[in-house]
Design an enzyme around this catalytic site. Structure first.
Site, PDB file in Angstrom:
ATOM      1  CB  CYS A  27      -0.976  -0.009   1.169  1.00  0.00           C
ATOM      2  SG  CYS A  27      -0.465   0.881   2.619  1.00  0.00           S
ATOM      3  CD  GLU A  28      -0.955   5.353  -3.488  1.00  0.00           C
ATOM      4  OE1 GLU A  28      -1.645   6.393  -3.449  1.00  0.00           O
ATOM      5  OE2 GLU A  28      -0.573   4.823  -4.551  1.00  0.00           O
ATOM      6  CG  HIS A  29      -2.293   5.348   1.860  1.00  0.00           C
ATOM      7  ND1 HIS A  29      -3.474   4.682   1.610  1.00  0.00           N
ATOM      8  CD2 HIS A  29      -2.261   6.392   0.987  1.00  0.00           C
ATOM      9  CE1 HIS A  29      -4.131   5.295   0.640  1.00  0.00           C
ATOM     10  NE2 HIS A  29      -3.418   6.320   0.245  1.00  0.00           N
ATOM     11  CG  HIS A  30       0.219   2.844   6.497  1.00  0.00           C
ATOM     12  ND1 HIS A  30      -1.087   2.768   6.037  1.00  0.00           N
ATOM     13  CD2 HIS A  30       0.209   3.757   7.508  1.00  0.00           C
ATOM     14  CE1 HIS A  30      -1.842   3.580   6.748  1.00  0.00           C
ATOM     15  NE2 HIS A  30      -1.091   4.192   7.629  1.00  0.00           N
ATOM     16  CD  GLN A  43      -8.385  -4.654  -2.701  1.00  0.00           C
ATOM     17  OE1 GLN A  43      -7.885  -4.727  -1.575  1.00  0.00           O
ATOM     18  NE2 GLN A  43      -9.477  -5.327  -3.025  1.00  0.00           N
ATOM     19  CG  HIS A  83      -5.400  -3.800   2.528  1.00  0.00           C
ATOM     20  ND1 HIS A  83      -4.882  -2.845   1.674  1.00  0.00           N
ATOM     21  CD2 HIS A  83      -6.367  -4.438   1.814  1.00  0.00           C
ATOM     22  CE1 HIS A  83      -5.503  -2.900   0.500  1.00  0.00           C
ATOM     23  NE2 HIS A  83      -6.419  -3.859   0.575  1.00  0.00           N
ATOM     24  CB  CYS A 140      -1.759  -0.697   6.515  1.00  0.00           C
ATOM     25  SG  CYS A 140      -3.046  -0.717   5.261  1.00  0.00           S
TER      26      CYS A 140
END
Length: 217
Positions: free
Chosen positions: A104-107, A145, A173, A175
């Protein structure tokens, strides 16, 4: 000297189909990347010079080249070879349970699961393994996703020009499972319908039903 990261040019909505993402310029060197890993190890509270961690920065950079190999691949190249011997076949082709793992690009934490892809060919079909390879190209990038689901459907639509495309991703996920709310076992489902699948709720139901026959066994 610190690397200077220039802002990327704004891409058109479907640039991702026909070219690899534009890399930062200049791209950090392996030595700079390894130094960054050493900094993160120290930030976590450990000694990067400890015996068990001395080689870790090199291993992490090696792993990054594998885990994020999708940045160096072009989706259009994956689907460039098709076959015309399909007779009078006029229904959809479904490949389900394509295992994938992404980040995931956030975490920058993993999410993993299965992709299910169907398309209605017009005169030509693509090798079934190519659909799995397409999933890997997009999975091996920093992702959401939702975006990955859309990218896969768009690539198939643009390259194969079928009558319709249906894509479903199911993933857990990390995260959400191992940090934050810490709810392991939860699943996120995303879908994208194009062409005849978007226009027909019956086709959507038939696609989902056939996918579930495989996942619920």
């Amino acid at each position: 000297m610190d690397a200077v990261i220039k802002p990327l040019r704004k891409a058109s909505p479907t640039d991702h189909v026909h070219q690899a993402p534009e890399a930062p310029s200049p791209r950090p060197t392996r030595e700079e990347a390894q130094a960054a890993v050493r900094t993160l190890i120290a930030f976590a509270g450990d000694d990067p010079d400890r015996e068990g961690l001395v080689e870790t920065p090199k291993r992490v950079v090696d792993a990054y080249e594998e885990l994020y190999g999708g940045y160096r691949e072009v989706p259009a190249d994956v689907l460039d070879r098709t076959f015309s011997e399909i007779g009078k076949y006029d229904d959809f082709v479904l490949v389900r349970d394509i295992a994938f793992s992404s980040h995931c690009e956030h975490h920058m934490m993993p999410f993993m699961g299965k992709a299910h892809i169907a398309y209605k060919p017009v005169e030509r079909v693509v090798g079934l393994s190519k659909l799995a390879r397409l999933v890997d190209v997009y999975a091996r990038r920093l992702q959401t996703q939702e975006h990955m689901t859309s990218q896969i459907a768009t690539a198939i639509e643009e390259i194969l020009t079928p009558r319709g495309v249906a894509v479903m991703l199911e993933a857990e996920h990390m995260c959400m499972s191992v940090r934050g709310v810490e709810k392991p076992g939860s699943s996120t489902i995303t879908t994208q319908f194009v062409g005849s699948f978007r226009d027909s709720s019956e086709e959507q139901v038939r696609f989902i039903t056939m996918v579930r026959r495989g996942t619920d066994r």
